[in-house]
Design a protein around this motif. Structure first.
Motif, short mmCIF file in Angstrom:
data_model
loop_
_atom_site.label_atom_id
_atom_site.label_comp_id
_atom_site.label_asym_id
_atom_site.label_seq_id
_atom_site.Cartn_x
_atom_site.Cartn_y
_atom_site.Cartn_z
N ASP A 5 0.84 -1.19 0.00
CA ASP A 5 0.00 0.00 0.00
C ASP A 5 0.88 1.25 0.00
O ASP A 5 0.61 2.21 -0.73
CB ASP A 5 -0.90 -0.03 1.23
N ARG A 6 1.92 1.25 0.78
CA ARG A 6 2.82 2.41 0.84
C ARG A 6 3.55 2.61 -0.49
O ARG A 6 3.70 3.74 -0.95
CB ARG A 6 3.84 2.21 1.98
N ARG A 7 3.97 1.50 -1.11
CA ARG A 7 4.64 1.62 -2.40
C ARG A 7 3.69 2.18 -3.45
O ARG A 7 4.09 3.03 -4.26
CB ARG A 7 5.19 0.26 -2.84
N VAL A 8 2.45 1.73 -3.44
CA VAL A 8 1.46 2.25 -4.38
C VAL A 8 1.26 3.75 -4.16
O VAL A 8 1.22 4.54 -5.11
CB VAL A 8 0.12 1.51 -4.23
N ALA A 9 1.16 4.16 -2.89
CA ALA A 9 0.95 5.57 -2.57
C ALA A 9 2.14 6.41 -3.03
O ALA A 9 1.97 7.52 -3.54
CB ALA A 9 0.73 5.75 -1.07
N LEU A 10 3.35 5.89 -2.85
CA LEU A 10 4.54 6.62 -3.29
C LEU A 10 4.54 6.79 -4.81
O LEU A 10 4.89 7.86 -5.33
CB LEU A 10 5.80 5.90 -2.83
N VAL A 11 4.18 5.72 -5.52
CA VAL A 11 4.14 5.81 -6.99
C VAL A 11 3.09 6.81 -7.44
O VAL A 11 3.32 7.63 -8.33
CB VAL A 11 3.86 4.41 -7.59
N VAL A 12 1.90 6.76 -6.82
CA VAL A 12 0.83 7.70 -7.18
C VAL A 12 1.26 9.14 -6.93
O VAL A 12 1.05 10.03 -7.76
CB VAL A 12 -0.45 7.37 -6.39
N THR A 13 1.90 9.37 -5.79
CA THR A 13 2.37 10.72 -5.46
C THR A 13 3.39 11.19 -6.48
O THR A 13 3.34 12.35 -6.96
CB THR A 13 3.00 10.74 -4.06
N ALA A 14 4.34 10.32 -6.83
CA ALA A 14 5.37 10.69 -7.79
C ALA A 14 4.78 10.96 -9.17
O ALA A 14 5.14 11.95 -9.83
CB ALA A 14 6.43 9.59 -7.87
N VAL A 15 3.87 10.10 -9.62
CA VAL A 15 3.26 10.27 -10.94
C VAL A 15 2.43 11.56 -10.98
O VAL A 15 2.51 12.34 -11.93
CB VAL A 15 2.38 9.05 -11.29
N GLY A 16 1.62 11.78 -9.93
CA GLY A 16 0.81 13.00 -9.89
C GLY A 16 1.66 14.25 -9.87
O GLY A 16 1.37 15.22 -10.59
N GLY A 17 2.73 14.25 -9.06
CA GLY A 17 3.60 15.42 -8.99
C GLY A 17 4.31 15.68 -10.30
O GLY A 17 4.42 16.83 -10.76
N LEU A 18 4.79 14.61 -10.95
CA LEU A 18 5.49 14.76 -12.23
C LEU A 18 4.54 15.28 -13.31
O LEU A 18 4.90 16.19 -14.08
CB LEU A 18 6.09 13.42 -12.66
#
Length: 413
Positions: A5-18
């Motif tokens: 769940d944490r890895r998914v959240a990190l990926v979502v945050t990175a993709v959204g920010g980029l």
């Protein structure tokens, strides 16, 4: 939060920010003024000393009441969100989980409104004392209720989607919720003119005549298809002049405030319309929606990380209705912290619309005259504090806009 769940959240945050950064770089006009944005003109070259003093006095107290309301509202949200009080409040609510979510949103919104109501009343008295509204207290109260209902409905939909995703997809919910939040932001841009605008205004078609003819001609010159030209009965609430373009494609409508139609010369009204058509020409609503959707994806990822980090020790997880006060508090804090970025983007887009209006109408005098009227009618501070403009200024100041008009006139556009 579990490890996947944490890895998914990190990926979502990175993709959204980029995506947010890329869209902002590619779509926002960061250098909209030929020759660069000039320094504001001197206030004394546009307004009298008495007009400047009155605007500064009004704006000073307007900031006192509005910033005080914002601060108290933020404190209330944080107390309910980060303490046991919010969880206890939700724990006493009945019904299925989604019913409790709606009731929890309504409870938090109503509590916040009741506590900040004295500031709203003081601000309203300040507005009336300075002649900036023709609306009675009954109409003001009705608009206040309508605003809160719209907020409750919108936030309830968002929270139901977020919590519903967390309940259905325990490990991957940030990715699913982020996609849905982004879609809802885009959908909201399309349905807002159809569902929300009519709640606050009544619209009638502008009768055939010189103004309607010139508005349609201006739209044709800008290459913006317009289905109708409408007049909103805004003067019952405010003395401020405004216009906007709503809808998309063949459903676009130019909407004029009735006081813009009735109270200013036609060339000044057309200057305002040209600005709004500039937004439509460049699809600024779509640009804002795409950037907003990317921001929503980033926000969902960050929300998942924060809520996951805070979970435990009596604090709720994302799948529980008791998380509603916490999410609303985080939303309030996040909205305040992101305001400088949002408004920096907005100011650039508004500046491009000004340049487009000036290049289309080639009438800097009318543009400057209507900017002066806008400032006088709203009692806007000619030279607001830099922090206020940085954090809350969605448009360039009137003095900057006038400076742009004068610069372009000297360059012969």
């Amino acid at each position: 939060m579990s490890s996947p769940d944490r890895r998914v959240a990190l990926v979502v945050t990175a993709v959204g920010g980029l995506c947010f950064v890329l869209l902002a770089v590619l779509l926002v006009p960061w250098h909209p003024v030929p020759g660069g944005t000039p320094d504001p003109v001197a206030a004394s070259s546009v307004f009298s000393a008495e007009q400047i003093a009155r605007a500064e006095d009004y704006s000073r107290w307007a900031r006192v009441w509005s910033w005080s309301s914002l601060a108290v509202s933020l404190v209330v949200s944080c107390v309910l969100g980060f303490s046991r009080w919010g969880r206890r409040l939700v724990g006493r609510l009945p019904g299925w989980w989604w019913v409790r979510v709606v009731l929890a949103v309504a409870a938090v919104v109503v509590v916040g409104r009741v506590i900040t109501l004295p500031f709203a009343v003081l601000m309203r008295r300040h507005v009336l004392a300075n002649g900036l509204s023709n609306q009675g207290w009954g109409g003001f109260a009705a608009d206040l209720v309508r605003t809160e209902v719209v907020q409750i409905v919108a936030m309830s939909v968002l929270l139901i989607v977020l919590i519903g995703c967390a309940r259905r997809w325990e490990r991957s919910w940030p990715a699913v919720a982020a996609a849905l939040m982004g879609a809802l932001v885009l959908l909201g841009s399309f349905v807002y003119p159809l569902l929300v605008e009519p709640i606050f205004n009544n619209f009638t078609s502008l009768p055939d005549g010189p103004l309607r003819t010139q508005v349609l001609a201006l739209a044709d010159r800008e290459g913006v298809p317009v289905d109708d030209v409408l007049v909103a009965d805004a003067s019952r609430r405010t003395t401020t002049l405004n216009a906007y373009v709503s809808g998309f494609g063949g459903t676009r409508r130019v909407v004029l405030y009735d006081n813009l139609v009735n109270d200013v010369p036609q060339d000044q009204a057309l200057s305002v319309v040209a600005h709004e058509l500039g937004h439509a020409k460049h699809d600024d609503v779509l640009t804002g929606s795409l950037i907003g959707a990317a921001g929503a994806v980033f926000g969902v990822g960050l929300l998942a990380l924060v809520v996951g980090a805070l979970a435990g020790g009596g604090r709720p997880r994302m799948r529980e209705p008791a998380v509603v006060p916490l999410v609303l508090a985080l939303f309030a804090v996040g909205s305040l912290l992101s305001s400088p970025i949002q408004n920096a983007i907005s100011r650039q887009i508004e500046t491009r619309a000004d340049v487009d209006a000036l290049e289309t109408t080639r009438d800097a005098d009318a543009f400057e005259a209507v900017q002066r009227q806008l400032a006088l009618r709203s009692l806007g501070d000619p030279t607001p504090p830099w922090l206020s403009q940085l954090w809350f200024g969605s448009h360039p100041t009137n003095l900057t806009r006038i400076a742009i008009a004068r610069q372009l006139a000297q360059r012969d556009y």
